[in-house]
Design a protein around this motif. Sequence first.
Motif, PDB file in Angstrom:
ATOM      1  N   MET A 187      17.335 -21.617  55.248  1.00 42.87           N
ATOM      2  CA  MET A 187      17.234 -20.850  56.488  1.00 42.87           C
ATOM      3  C   MET A 187      15.788 -20.596  56.884  1.00 42.87           C
ATOM      4  SD  MET A 187      20.167 -17.971  55.673  1.00 42.87           S
ATOM      5  CE  MET A 187      19.707 -16.997  57.113  1.00 42.87           C
ATOM      6  N   GLY A 188      14.847 -20.819  55.948  1.00 37.39           N
ATOM      7  CA  GLY A 188      13.445 -20.544  56.241  1.00 37.39           C
ATOM      8  C   GLY A 188      13.101 -19.067  56.179  1.00 37.39           C
ATOM      9  N   ASP A 189      13.892 -18.283  55.454  1.00 41.17           N
ATOM     10  CA  ASP A 189      13.658 -16.839  55.334  1.00 41.17           C
ATOM     11  C   ASP A 189      12.722 -16.618  54.154  1.00 41.17           C
ATOM     12  OD1 ASP A 189      13.737 -14.098  55.038  1.00 41.17           O
ATOM     13  OD2 ASP A 189      15.904 -13.925  55.338  1.00 41.17           O
ATOM     14  N   ARG A 190      11.399 -16.560  54.414  1.00 39.67           N
ATOM     15  CA  ARG A 190      10.410 -16.502  53.351  1.00 39.67           C
ATOM     16  C   ARG A 190      10.426 -15.170  52.603  1.00 39.67           C
ATOM     17  NH1 ARG A 190      10.092 -21.559  52.338  1.00 39.67           N
ATOM     18  NH2 ARG A 190       9.319 -22.820  54.072  1.00 39.67           N
ATOM     19  N   ALA A 191      10.616 -14.067  53.293  1.00 41.96           N
ATOM     20  CA  ALA A 191      10.639 -12.769  52.617  1.00 41.96           C
ATOM     21  C   ALA A 191      11.800 -12.698  51.632  1.00 41.96           C
ATOM     22  CB  ALA A 191      10.743 -11.646  53.642  1.00 41.96           C
ATOM     23  N   ARG A 218      11.803 -12.428  47.375  1.00 45.14           N
ATOM     24  CA  ARG A 218      12.587 -11.428  46.650  1.00 45.14           C
ATOM     25  C   ARG A 218      13.528 -12.085  45.651  1.00 45.14           C
ATOM     26  NH1 ARG A 218      15.173  -9.660  50.670  1.00 45.14           N
ATOM     27  NH2 ARG A 218      17.188 -10.665  50.287  1.00 45.14           N
ATOM     28  N   LEU A 219      14.203 -13.160  46.072  1.00 47.21           N
ATOM     29  CA  LEU A 219      15.179 -13.804  45.207  1.00 47.21           C
ATOM     30  C   LEU A 219      14.506 -14.562  44.064  1.00 47.21           C
ATOM     31  CD1 LEU A 219      17.685 -14.970  47.935  1.00 47.21           C
ATOM     32  CD2 LEU A 219      18.154 -13.354  46.098  1.00 47.21           C
ATOM     33  N   LEU A 220      13.305 -15.110  44.284  1.00 48.59           N
ATOM     34  CA  LEU A 220      12.573 -15.742  43.183  1.00 48.59           C
ATOM     35  C   LEU A 220      12.291 -14.716  42.084  1.00 48.59           C
ATOM     36  CD1 LEU A 220      10.124 -18.009  45.202  1.00 48.59           C
ATOM     37  CD2 LEU A 220      11.772 -18.807  43.482  1.00 48.59           C
ATOM     38  N   ALA A 221      11.924 -13.501  42.492  1.00 49.99           N
ATOM     39  CA  ALA A 221      11.677 -12.451  41.500  1.00 49.99           C
ATOM     40  C   ALA A 221      12.968 -12.067  40.782  1.00 49.99           C
ATOM     41  CB  ALA A 221      11.061 -11.232  42.180  1.00 49.99           C
ATOM     42  N   ARG A 222      14.093 -12.039  41.505  1.00 49.42           N
ATOM     43  CA  ARG A 222      15.366 -11.707  40.868  1.00 49.42           C
ATOM     44  C   ARG A 222      15.767 -12.777  39.859  1.00 49.42           C
ATOM     45  NH1 ARG A 222      15.895  -6.432  41.373  1.00 49.42           N
ATOM     46  NH2 ARG A 222      16.252  -5.707  43.512  1.00 49.42           N
ATOM     47  N   VAL A 223      15.553 -14.039  40.211  1.00 50.91           N
ATOM     48  CA  VAL A 223      15.857 -15.121  39.267  1.00 50.91           C
ATOM     49  C   VAL A 223      14.979 -14.988  38.028  1.00 50.91           C
ATOM     50  CG1 VAL A 223      15.798 -17.616  38.903  1.00 50.91           C
ATOM     51  CG2 VAL A 223      16.664 -16.691  41.061  1.00 50.91           C
ATOM     52  N   ALA A 224      13.713 -14.649  38.236  1.00 50.77           N
ATOM     53  CA  ALA A 224      12.810 -14.469  37.097  1.00 50.77           C
ATOM     54  C   ALA A 224      13.298 -13.351  36.182  1.00 50.77           C
ATOM     55  CB  ALA A 224      11.399 -14.156  37.606  1.00 50.77           C
ATOM     56  N   GLU A 225      13.765 -12.245  36.756  1.00 49.01           N
ATOM     57  CA  GLU A 225      14.278 -11.137  35.944  1.00 49.01           C
ATOM     58  C   GLU A 225      15.488 -11.581  35.124  1.00 49.01           C
ATOM     59  OE1 GLU A 225      15.130  -8.154  38.821  1.00 49.01           O
ATOM     60  OE2 GLU A 225      13.035  -7.659  39.184  1.00 49.01           O
ATOM     61  N   ALA A 226      16.375 -12.387  35.739  1.00 52.74           N
ATOM     62  CA  ALA A 226      17.552 -12.861  35.016  1.00 52.74           C
ATOM     63  C   ALA A 226      17.148 -13.788  33.869  1.00 52.74           C
ATOM     64  CB  ALA A 226      18.503 -13.579  35.972  1.00 52.74           C
ATOM     65  N   HIS A 227      16.139 -14.636  34.090  1.00 56.20           N
ATOM     66  CA  HIS A 227      15.655 -15.500  33.004  1.00 56.20           C
ATOM     67  C   HIS A 227      15.044 -14.665  31.889  1.00 56.20           C
ATOM     68  CE1 HIS A 227      16.685 -19.141  34.929  1.00 56.20           C
ATOM     69  NE2 HIS A 227      15.672 -19.200  35.806  1.00 56.20           N
ATOM     70  N   ALA A 228      14.280 -13.650  32.266  1.00 54.44           N
ATOM     71  CA  ALA A 228      13.648 -12.811  31.240  1.00 54.44           C
ATOM     72  C   ALA A 228      14.697 -12.111  30.395  1.00 54.44           C
ATOM     73  CB  ALA A 228      12.728 -11.790  31.910  1.00 54.44           C
ATOM     74  N   ALA A 229      15.807 -11.698  31.008  1.00 54.49           N
ATOM     75  CA  ALA A 229      16.860 -11.039  30.253  1.00 54.49           C
ATOM     76  C   ALA A 229      17.493 -11.975  29.239  1.00 54.49           C
ATOM     77  CB  ALA A 229      17.935 -10.507  31.206  1.00 54.49           C
ATOM     78  N   GLN A 230      17.365 -13.298  29.474  1.00 53.79           N
ATOM     79  CA  GLN A 230      17.884 -14.288  28.529  1.00 53.79           C
ATOM     80  C   GLN A 230      16.804 -14.764  27.556  1.00 53.79           C
ATOM     81  OE1 GLN A 230      20.396 -17.391  30.580  1.00 53.79           O
ATOM     82  NE2 GLN A 230      19.723 -16.293  32.411  1.00 53.79           N
ATOM     83  N   ALA A 289      10.991 -17.722  33.504  1.00 55.82           N
ATOM     84  CA  ALA A 289      10.763 -16.482  34.242  1.00 55.82           C
ATOM     85  C   ALA A 289       9.354 -16.453  34.830  1.00 55.82           C
ATOM     86  CB  ALA A 289      10.986 -15.283  33.321  1.00 55.82           C
ATOM     87  N   GLU A 290       8.345 -16.863  34.029  1.00 55.26           N
ATOM     88  CA  GLU A 290       6.965 -16.850  34.547  1.00 55.26           C
ATOM     89  C   GLU A 290       6.823 -17.820  35.711  1.00 55.26           C
ATOM     90  OE1 GLU A 290       2.348 -17.508  33.071  1.00 55.26           O
ATOM     91  OE2 GLU A 290       3.948 -17.245  31.596  1.00 55.26           O
ATOM     92  N   ARG A 291       7.477 -18.980  35.620  1.00 58.91           N
ATOM     93  CA  ARG A 291       7.393 -19.948  36.711  1.00 58.91           C
ATOM     94  C   ARG A 291       7.950 -19.356  38.009  1.00 58.91           C
ATOM     95  NH1 ARG A 291      10.281 -23.661  34.608  1.00 58.91           N
ATOM     96  NH2 ARG A 291      12.217 -23.229  35.726  1.00 58.91           N
ATOM     97  N   GLU A 292       9.073 -18.648  37.927  1.00 64.89           N
ATOM     98  CA  GLU A 292       9.667 -18.074  39.140  1.00 64.89           C
ATOM     99  C   GLU A 292       8.811 -16.933  39.695  1.00 64.89           C
ATOM    100  OE1 GLU A 292      11.941 -19.653  40.462  1.00 64.89           O
ATOM    101  OE2 GLU A 292      12.706 -20.870  38.821  1.00 64.89           O
ATOM    102  N   TYR A 293       8.235 -16.128  38.793  1.00 62.93           N
ATOM    103  CA  TYR A 293       7.357 -15.058  39.261  1.00 62.93           C
ATOM    104  C   TYR A 293       6.146 -15.632  39.999  1.00 62.93           C
ATOM    105  CZ  TYR A 293       9.544 -11.019  36.926  1.00 62.93           C
ATOM    106  OH  TYR A 293      10.387 -10.004  36.548  1.00 62.93           O
ATOM    107  N   ARG A 294       5.553 -16.689  39.459  1.00 62.40           N
ATOM    108  CA  ARG A 294       4.386 -17.295  40.095  1.00 62.40           C
ATOM    109  C   ARG A 294       4.771 -17.887  41.454  1.00 62.40           C
ATOM    110  NH1 ARG A 294       0.049 -18.314  36.652  1.00 62.40           N
ATOM    111  NH2 ARG A 294      -0.534 -20.165  37.827  1.00 62.40           N
ATOM    112  N   ALA A 295       5.979 -18.474  41.547  1.00 63.05           N
ATOM    113  CA  ALA A 295       6.427 -19.004  42.837  1.00 63.05           C
ATOM    114  C   ALA A 295       6.612 -17.868  43.840  1.00 63.05           C
ATOM    115  CB  ALA A 295       7.735 -19.776  42.666  1.00 63.05           C
ATOM    116  N   SER A 296       7.136 -16.732  43.382  1.00 65.85           N
ATOM    117  CA  SER A 296       7.295 -15.583  44.272  1.00 65.85           C
ATOM    118  C   SER A 296       5.940 -15.085  44.764  1.00 65.85           C
ATOM    119  CB  SER A 296       8.044 -14.468  43.542  1.00 65.85           C
ATOM    120  OG  SER A 296       8.163 -13.320  44.355  1.00 65.85           O
ATOM    121  N   LEU A 297       4.957 -15.025  43.857  1.00 64.26           N
ATOM    122  CA  LEU A 297       3.615 -14.588  44.254  1.00 64.26           C
ATOM    123  C   LEU A 297       3.020 -15.521  45.302  1.00 64.26           C
ATOM    124  CD1 LEU A 297       2.109 -13.500  40.802  1.00 64.26           C
ATOM    125  CD2 LEU A 297       2.513 -12.045  42.792  1.00 64.26           C
ATOM    126  N   ALA A 298       3.277 -16.801  45.160  1.00 63.62           N
ATOM    127  CA  ALA A 298       2.735 -17.758  46.135  1.00 63.62           C
ATOM    128  C   ALA A 298       3.329 -17.523  47.522  1.00 63.62           C
ATOM    129  CB  ALA A 298       3.008 -19.187  45.660  1.00 63.62           C
TER     130      ALA A 298
END
Length: 706
Positions: free
Chosen positions: A642-646, A650-662, A668-677
Amino acid sequence: MARKTATMEAGPGAPAERVPGLDRLPAGPGLFVGRRTELAALRAAAARPAEGRSPVLVLAGRPGSGRTALAVRFAVTVAAQYPDGVLFARLSAPDGGRVPPARAARRLLEQLGADTAGVPLPGAAADGRDEPVCVALREALAGRRVLLLLDDVRDAGQLWPLLADEPGCLVLATTAGPLTGIEDIDPVILGGLDRPAAGELLGDLVGGTRISCDPVGGADLAEACGSQPAALRLMAGRLRGNPKLAVTEAAQELVRAVAEAAVPEPAADAAEPAAGAEAKGQPVKGRPAKEGPGSRGKREGKANKDDKGSRESGEDKGDAGAAVVASTPAEPARDPAAWVRPGPEPAEPVPVPDNDPLIGAFTLAYAALPAPQARMLRALTLAPAQCADPRTASALVGCPAPEAAATLAALAERELLAEEPPAADGTVRYRVPGRLYPRLVRLRGREDRPAEIELARARLLERMVRLTESARALLDPADTAGPDPLPGPLRLTSAAHARQWLLGERDLLLGAVADAIGQGDLDGSAGRLVTALLRALPLTGAAAPADLHQLHELVLTVAERHGRPRRASAALLNLGDLQAAAGHWEQAVGHYRAALEHARSVDDEALCARALEGAAGCHRALGDAVRAADWYGRALGVRQSMGDRAAEARLLARVAEAHAAQRRFEEAEREYRASLAVLRRLGDERGREVVGAALAELRERAVAGW
């Protein structure tokens, strides 16, 4: 006309008028006589020491016996002993519908001043003692001295979830028959008034010397009425309206009317009441009832007929002027689970037999009505909970509000309507007595065309829509798209008035829209009312989640009925959000999954993404990190397309949290860095700070070997 107000002493203690809640009791008749034996029995039962739970008094009597009036009179006389207040709830609708205990508990909590917005939504134990709102009520009653008057209880299953572990409270329940299954109850059973009381009631109601100058005629009339207060009042209203009618002649008319009413009607006529009931959305014998949210409480009141037989046998004990008390009280039960052993629920509300004097008195009173008053009386059976004020009554019959007010007052003078406590703004309200409702529905089916009934219901819904939109405009002045102003007598005048009206009429508004959607023939008007309520109720600051849940369920019903998947998906998302906010994660996941199916059927990516993210959040709350990562990832893919960047960040950070819980720290670090970008490209400094802190914490955990 002289009117006496009471014939018994007040209770001990502080003046009753200082006790909060007396003003919410039914107004009751202006004249009350007799019943000294029954009052003494109630006082004796209330004086017994209680152990473990609130003592329960049961007042049983057939329709028209005056059980509610007696209960109110007793409550007033003992209210001073309960300084924390008097609470009131009616557990049956005039049409016999069963009010679920959870709904009654919520209204009782509100009367206590408790905030019900934080009470969880109904869960798996709905309608039981473990239902959250019932638990909240019992906890709120702990340590208080409160009198609860529960009117027209259908069965023990309604009562037992409301019984608190507080012996300082007192529960007074009225019913058409003894409530079986509750331990340690001595029911007081009402019969007719004794002869002196019946004569006194007639004399004071009719006024003047008509009864005193014709004592034989008065005795004949009282006997023809079976000394039942409701029949006596109707006949007194007939005598007041016809000054030339002799008392003896009135008694003879009543005897003939009762005999004629007892004659079975032709089969063709017998079908008409069923048609009238079906027009109101009531079940018809031999025909399936229309399903809908408004009919759930009525379905819950079905069971076998054994309890009905016990009620009828109990009524036979109610001789004139006598109070029958159970012989041997049960041993008080210490275990709350043993307080109540609910038996089967009654299959039907206790009917008024055709040969009852009440039916004959009503037949005579109705036949003497002018056509406009008779039409109004029939139309009031269409009002929600059969309660009306000039605003709703004028809509039902299509007349000006002042004319409706005059007609309502005239019907109350003839004893055909019961006066209710006034609304918060002082508006007088009336109610169709439940004992007359079935007969009026039958008359409506005969005398009003189906098109007229539908038009009256449509006018009522549109009036409610305009009033609700007017209230919303007053509560939200920033919204300039307000409705056209209502006529002067109907108008809400201020934001405070609008809030009082919305909260005071909330139950009636919800009932009206549930009935309309349950019948399915006025979905347009009903849908507008749902939308208006969803916009207006939150502005009051007292919108209960259960009310919003009910409204969104109604939206879902209409959307699915008319094949509108987008609207159905939106309603399911709102239901899922409400369940998630209440901590009902499994139920919320079910709503989100159903919303996803509807959204996929019309390729609505925004709704799909909301449903996927909602379900992922539920799996996360349930501790299922694997499923949370999967659902967040699917939502991420939709938002990226959809091109919804915001939302992507947010969802990249949520995926990272789910990976960290596992403990999958690299992913998790890869998804966090993608969210920061993504956040860097958006220029969202606050978001970068939050995600950066989460990434730093993740690295510390990885280094520490967590």
